[in-house]
Write a protein that holds these residues in place. Structure first.
Motif, PDB file in Angstrom:
ATOM      1  N   ASP A   1       0.853  -1.194   0.000  1.00  0.00           N
ATOM      2  CA  ASP A   1       0.000   0.000   0.000  1.00  0.00           C
ATOM      3  C   ASP A   1       0.890   1.246   0.000  1.00  0.00           C
ATOM      4  O   ASP A   1       0.801   2.100   0.892  1.00  0.00           O
ATOM      5  N   PRO A   2       1.778   1.350  -1.004  1.00  0.00           N
ATOM      6  CA  PRO A   2       2.753   2.446  -0.992  1.00  0.00           C
ATOM      7  C   PRO A   2       2.138   3.835  -1.106  1.00  0.00           C
ATOM      8  O   PRO A   2       2.721   4.806  -0.629  1.00  0.00           O
ATOM      9  N   ASP A   3       0.964   3.933  -1.725  1.00  0.00           N
ATOM     10  CA  ASP A   3       0.322   5.242  -1.877  1.00  0.00           C
ATOM     11  C   ASP A   3      -0.038   5.867  -0.535  1.00  0.00           C
ATOM     12  O   ASP A   3      -0.161   7.085  -0.411  1.00  0.00           O
ATOM     13  N   HIS A   4      -0.214   5.004   0.472  1.00  0.00           N
ATOM     14  CA  HIS A   4      -0.547   5.482   1.820  1.00  0.00           C
ATOM     15  C   HIS A   4       0.602   5.239   2.802  1.00  0.00           C
ATOM     16  O   HIS A   4       0.416   5.276   4.006  1.00  0.00           O
ATOM     17  N   LYS A   5       1.790   4.947   2.278  1.00  0.00           N
ATOM     18  CA  LYS A   5       3.004   4.725   3.074  1.00  0.00           C
ATOM     19  C   LYS A   5       2.943   3.426   3.877  1.00  0.00           C
ATOM     20  O   LYS A   5       3.509   3.327   4.971  1.00  0.00           O
ATOM     21  N   ASN A   6       2.256   2.436   3.322  1.00  0.00           N
ATOM     22  CA  ASN A   6       2.161   1.117   3.970  1.00  0.00           C
ATOM     23  C   ASN A   6       1.830   1.211   5.460  1.00  0.00           C
ATOM     24  O   ASN A   6       2.519   0.614   6.306  1.00  0.00           O
ATOM     25  N   PRO A   7       0.778   1.938   5.813  1.00  0.00           N
ATOM     26  CA  PRO A   7       0.466   2.092   7.239  1.00  0.00           C
ATOM     27  C   PRO A   7      -0.096   0.807   7.832  1.00  0.00           C
ATOM     28  O   PRO A   7      -0.665  -0.029   7.120  1.00  0.00           O
ATOM     29  N   LEU A   8       0.069   0.661   9.134  1.00  0.00           N
ATOM     30  CA  LEU A   8      -0.523  -0.479   9.820  1.00  0.00           C
ATOM     31  C   LEU A   8      -1.961  -0.121  10.181  1.00  0.00           C
ATOM     32  O   LEU A   8      -2.330   0.038  11.351  1.00  0.00           O
ATOM     33  N   SER A   9      -2.761   0.013   9.143  1.00  0.00           N
ATOM     34  CA  SER A   9      -4.185   0.259   9.308  1.00  0.00           C
ATOM     35  C   SER A   9      -4.842  -1.004   9.847  1.00  0.00           C
ATOM     36  O   SER A   9      -4.219  -2.081   9.881  1.00  0.00           O
ATOM     37  N   GLU A  10      -6.094  -0.899  10.221  1.00  0.00           N
ATOM     38  CA  GLU A  10      -6.811  -2.075  10.710  1.00  0.00           C
ATOM     39  C   GLU A  10      -6.826  -3.164   9.651  1.00  0.00           C
ATOM     40  O   GLU A  10      -6.596  -4.347   9.950  1.00  0.00           O
ATOM     41  N   LYS A  11      -7.057  -2.789   8.402  1.00  0.00           N
ATOM     42  CA  LYS A  11      -7.099  -3.757   7.306  1.00  0.00           C
ATOM     43  C   LYS A  11      -5.731  -4.389   7.066  1.00  0.00           C
ATOM     44  O   LYS A  11      -5.627  -5.606   6.871  1.00  0.00           O
ATOM     45  N   MET A  12      -4.686  -3.572   7.094  1.00  0.00           N
ATOM     46  CA  MET A  12      -3.331  -4.101   6.891  1.00  0.00           C
ATOM     47  C   MET A  12      -2.966  -5.092   7.997  1.00  0.00           C
ATOM     48  O   MET A  12      -2.416  -6.169   7.729  1.00  0.00           O
ATOM     49  N   ILE A  13      -3.269  -4.732   9.231  1.00  0.00           N
ATOM     50  CA  ILE A  13      -2.967  -5.625  10.353  1.00  0.00           C
ATOM     51  C   ILE A  13      -3.713  -6.944  10.193  1.00  0.00           C
ATOM     52  O   ILE A  13      -3.141  -8.026  10.381  1.00  0.00           O
ATOM     53  N   ASP A  14      -5.004  -6.863   9.832  1.00  0.00           N
ATOM     54  CA  ASP A  14      -5.806  -8.080   9.657  1.00  0.00           C
ATOM     55  C   ASP A  14      -5.225  -8.971   8.564  1.00  0.00           C
ATOM     56  O   ASP A  14      -5.152 -10.197   8.717  1.00  0.00           O
ATOM     57  N   GLU A  15      -4.823  -8.356   7.440  1.00  0.00           N
ATOM     58  CA  GLU A  15      -4.277  -9.146   6.341  1.00  0.00           C
ATOM     59  C   GLU A  15      -2.936  -9.785   6.718  1.00  0.00           C
ATOM     60  O   GLU A  15      -2.676 -10.948   6.405  1.00  0.00           O
ATOM     61  N   LEU A  16      -2.083  -9.018   7.381  1.00  0.00           N
ATOM     62  CA  LEU A  16      -0.806  -9.570   7.819  1.00  0.00           C
ATOM     63  C   LEU A  16      -1.015 -10.705   8.813  1.00  0.00           C
ATOM     64  O   LEU A  16      -0.359 -11.751   8.724  1.00  0.00           O
ATOM     65  N   GLN A  17      -1.934 -10.504   9.751  1.00  0.00           N
ATOM     66  CA  GLN A  17      -2.201 -11.538  10.746  1.00  0.00           C
ATOM     67  C   GLN A  17      -2.672 -12.819  10.079  1.00  0.00           C
ATOM     68  O   GLN A  17      -2.234 -13.923  10.427  1.00  0.00           O
ATOM     69  N   ALA A  18      -3.549 -12.668   9.088  1.00  0.00           N
ATOM     70  CA  ALA A  18      -4.076 -13.836   8.381  1.00  0.00           C
ATOM     71  C   ALA A  18      -2.962 -14.577   7.640  1.00  0.00           C
ATOM     72  O   ALA A  18      -2.921 -15.815   7.636  1.00  0.00           O
ATOM     73  N   VAL A  19      -2.054 -13.831   7.027  1.00  0.00           N
ATOM     74  CA  VAL A  19      -0.944 -14.456   6.302  1.00  0.00           C
ATOM     75  C   VAL A  19      -0.031 -15.216   7.255  1.00  0.00           C
ATOM     76  O   VAL A  19       0.327 -16.377   7.009  1.00  0.00           O
TER      77      VAL A  19
END
Length: 266
Positions: free
Chosen positions: A25-43
């Motif tokens: 998500d480089p356009d938003h500086k790869n933030p640890l948003s709720e969605k990003m955290i959820d996706e990383l956790q799932a992976v």
């Protein structure tokens, strides 16, 4: 805020049991948003089982991760409780992700090529090994906006000395990859052109070991480091006894004595 892509995390299978997890998500500086955290956790959860042997955590763009999504955090202030419940929720979720990386049975290598700040710095330092390009920078700058980097402090203080950690936390200043290596935050600073190949070389070397042995060793490392000396030796000795009884240890010792390459069972 522009619409985010449907997936913020890409996965690449590099072969030999090496899986690359990419913050995308480089356009938003790869933030640890709720969605990003959820996706990383799932992976990371999916990679607990299966054939993978080593995980590489990387990113796209020139920001590894800028940390928490401040727009999400500020939006929660309009809630009746001024955001308290959401703040507790997102920090608990983020802390769980960091702990799952530390406790993951597979070794995790951070491949940092860019800026890692606040929770983004925490994410990198939660990995077992960290290699960064010479152009990368690290910081815990929360103090600059009135929000001390208390949760990033947990990972930071477990990698750097107390004095170096406090200096970063109190000033919010950036440090270079070379300085991060000198302070013990990361393993090595590498020229950008060579970073990917260097990380892959290390990943392949680790992946060639017994999966069971790596799992035993990683778990034991993080457990003993929090114990008093005598307790740590008692615990590590018991772990080593159990490890010696494992079939891969038997095979490895036989192979060493026979001067041949071991054939791991795991």
């Amino acid at each position: 805020m522009s619409e985010q892509p449907s997936s913020l995390v890409d996965i690449q299978d590099l072969g030999s049991g090496i899986i690359k997890i990419i913050l995308s998500d480089p356009d938003h500086k790869n933030p640890l948003s709720e969605k990003m955290i959820d996706e990383l956790q799932a992976v990371f959860d999916r990679q607990v089982d299966g054939d993978s042997r080593v995980l590489i955590l990387a990113s796209t763009g020139n920001i590894f991760s800028a940390g928490h999504d401040l727009k999400e955090i500020q939006a929660a202030r309009s809630n009746a409780d001024q955001g308290q419940a959401y703040f507790q929720f997102i920090l608990k979720k983020c802390s769980a992700l960091m702990q799952s990386i530390v406790r993951h049975p597979k070794p995790v290598i951070a491949q940092v090529d860019g800026v890692a700040t606040a929770a983004g710095c925490q994410l990198a330092l939660s990995c077992d090994v960290v290699y960064a390009s010479t152009s990368s920078r690290f910081a815990t700058p929360g103090v600059n906006i009135g929000l001390f980097c208390s949760t990033p402090m947990v990972a930071l203080s477990r990698n750097a000395s107390a004095k170096h950690s406090m200096e970063m936390l109190l000033t919010g200043d950036f440090i270079s990859a070379d300085e991060a290596a000198d302070k013990g935050l990361i393993n090595k600073s590498i020229e950008q052109a060579n970073l990917e190949s260097y990380v892959l070389e290390k990943a392949n070397k680790i992946a060639s070991k017994s999966k069971t042995t790596l799992k035993i060793g990683k778990e034991a490392f993080y457990a003993q480091i929090e114990m008093p000396l005598s307790k740590a030796y008692e615990y590590a000795s018991q772990v080593m006894v159990e490890n010696m009884l494992d079939q891969d240890a038997n095979e490895g010792m036989d192979a060493f004595l026979d001067k041949r390459k071991p054939s791991w069972k795991s």
